[in-house]
Write an enzyme that holds these catalytic residues in place. Structure first.
Site, PDB file in Angstrom:
ATOM      1  N   GLU A  40      73.307 -10.981 104.395  1.00 40.59           N
ATOM      2  CA  GLU A  40      74.317 -10.142 105.359  1.00 40.59           C
ATOM      3  C   GLU A  40      73.810  -8.701 105.338  1.00 40.59           C
ATOM      4  O   GLU A  40      73.871  -8.087 106.508  1.00 40.59           O
ATOM      5  CB  GLU A  40      75.629 -10.331 104.789  1.00 40.59           C
ATOM      6  N   TYR A 123      83.390  -6.111 106.136  1.00 42.21           N
ATOM      7  CA  TYR A 123      82.565  -7.321 106.717  1.00 42.21           C
ATOM      8  C   TYR A 123      81.874  -8.122 105.930  1.00 42.21           C
ATOM      9  O   TYR A 123      81.962  -9.210 105.816  1.00 42.21           O
ATOM     10  CB  TYR A 123      81.826  -6.518 107.744  1.00 42.21           C
ATOM     11  N   ASP A 141      81.512  -8.563 112.575  1.00 41.14           N
ATOM     12  CA  ASP A 141      80.444  -7.749 113.134  1.00 41.14           C
ATOM     13  C   ASP A 141      80.357  -7.277 114.206  1.00 41.14           C
ATOM     14  O   ASP A 141      81.066  -7.582 115.087  1.00 41.14           O
ATOM     15  CB  ASP A 141      79.139  -8.536 112.254  1.00 41.14           C
TER      16      ASP A 141
END
Ligand code: SF4
Length: 356
Positions: A40, A123, A141
């Site tokens: 991520e 996030y 996102d």
């Protein structure tokens, strides 16, 4: 606004689309929170194609939190070299140490604990909670936010606190709490490959009948943004010194771009400057003194573009005769020329070194 009963249909449609179209990516095959976290963070400002190899290399070099925590920062930055946004690598390293010290090496399993880690925002925490632990946290996102802003014609700018709040609320409302992992990955992939910023593929979109922006023919108006990004122009002049098979590097330590990366001696100017103009500056005299036997060769002019800055750069190769008595102050490291590749450098320096 779309009826509540349609939220379920939207999520199921996204999940069905994802099952058929998902990309075969290494971080999709694991529930390991460490690997999901690394993926991520890499993907935050990096395209999947570029991030793919970096992810594999990073995980191979640092297979778990302990390995990352025990690594030197230089090693971590070296693995990150070329990805940009180096604060991401520094934060990963610092957070791994936090996990070792504050969580006895066990990856945090709650949203507040994840948020306590350096560099982990809402996030990233939501992505780890949902994908690794199956908890109902919606991710927002850039890709997911764009899809939502178009589907629901969100008129608050997405770069404002209110806009982000509205998007987050809708994201949470349409989330399938039974399958938050699939839902989140689906909406992010959907935004990346189908509901793209330019030329979204509306004609083949399975959500077309639910999409308010499509119905009103205003797709490209969304997401609405408030500010245009202010771009700063900077002028860098690097000096690649060659002296007795050695060169000099300096570690950037100020709170600026490329913190803790290495670079050649640098003069930064407010405007474009020629070599004779540089030779009249005080900093030039500090570096090269009055030595007349030094030969400067202009090697490369390049404009390096970052998200908020354009770095207009000139590289000079500086040949100093071996017979000269030359040295620089302690803030520069004298290293054998062949050892440059051991040091983490910016993509800009890397581009130069690939050529010269
Ligand atoms: Fe995105 Fe177009 Fe589909 Fe609407 S119809 S969700 S704008 S791709």
């Amino acid at each position: 606004m779309i009826e509540h009963s349609n939220f379920f249909v939207i999520s199921k449609t996204l999940q069905r689309w994802y099952e058929k179209n998902k990309r075969d990516l290494p971080w999709r095959k694991t529930k390991d929170p460490y690997a999901i976290w690394i993926s991520e963070v890499i993907l935050q400002q990096t395209r999947v194609n570029q991030g793919y190899d970096y992810f594999l290399r990073f995980i191979r070099r640092f297979p778990n939190v302990k390995a990352l925590a025990e690594a030197s920062e230089e090693d971590v930055l070296k693995q990150w070299q070329g990805l940009g946004y180096y604060s991401r690598a520094r934060h990963l390293h610092a957070a791994a140490k936090q996990i070792e010290e504050n969580f006895h090496g066990k990856f945090p399993q709650t949203y507040p604990d994840l948020l306590s880690l350096k560099g982990v925002g809402k996030y990233t925490a939501a992505a780890i909670m949902s994908i690794a632990y199956g908890a109902p946290f919606a991710v927002t996102d850039g890709n997911a936010s764009r899809v939502i802003s178009r589907l629901f014609m969100v008129n608050e700018p997405i770069d404002t606190a209110q806009g982000r709040k509205t998007i987050a609320e809708i994201a949470q409302t349409i989330l399938d709490p039974q399958h938050p992992d699939i839902h989140n990955q689906a909406i992010m992939d959907f935004g990346a490959t189908l509901c793209k910023p330019q030329q979204p593929k509306c004609i083949e979109c399975p959500l077309q009948t639910h999409c308010l922006a499509f119905a009103k023919n205003t797709v490209l108006k969304y997401p609405i943004k408030n500010k245009s990004t202010k771009i700063t122009k900077r002028y860098f002049h690097y000096f690649h010194i060659v002296y007795n098979n050695h060169t000099y590097l300096h570690k950037r330590e100020a709170d600026d771009i490329w913190k803790n990366l290495y670079e050649f001696p640098l003069i930064e100017t407010a405007n474009p400057s020629t070599l004779p103009e540089l030779q009249n500056t005080e900093i030039f005299h500090q570096i090269f003194k009055e030595n007349r036997s030094i030969v400067f060769t202009h090697k490369l002019h390049i404009k390096h573009i970052l998200s908020h800055q354009i770095i207009d750069t000139n590289f000079y190769k500086v040949k100093i005769p071996d017979s000269e008595n030359f040295s620089l102050s302690d803030e520069f490291r004298k290293i054998p020329i062949d050892n440059i590749s051991d040091f983490p450098v910016s993509r800009l320096i890397h581009k130069y070194l690939e050529k010269f």
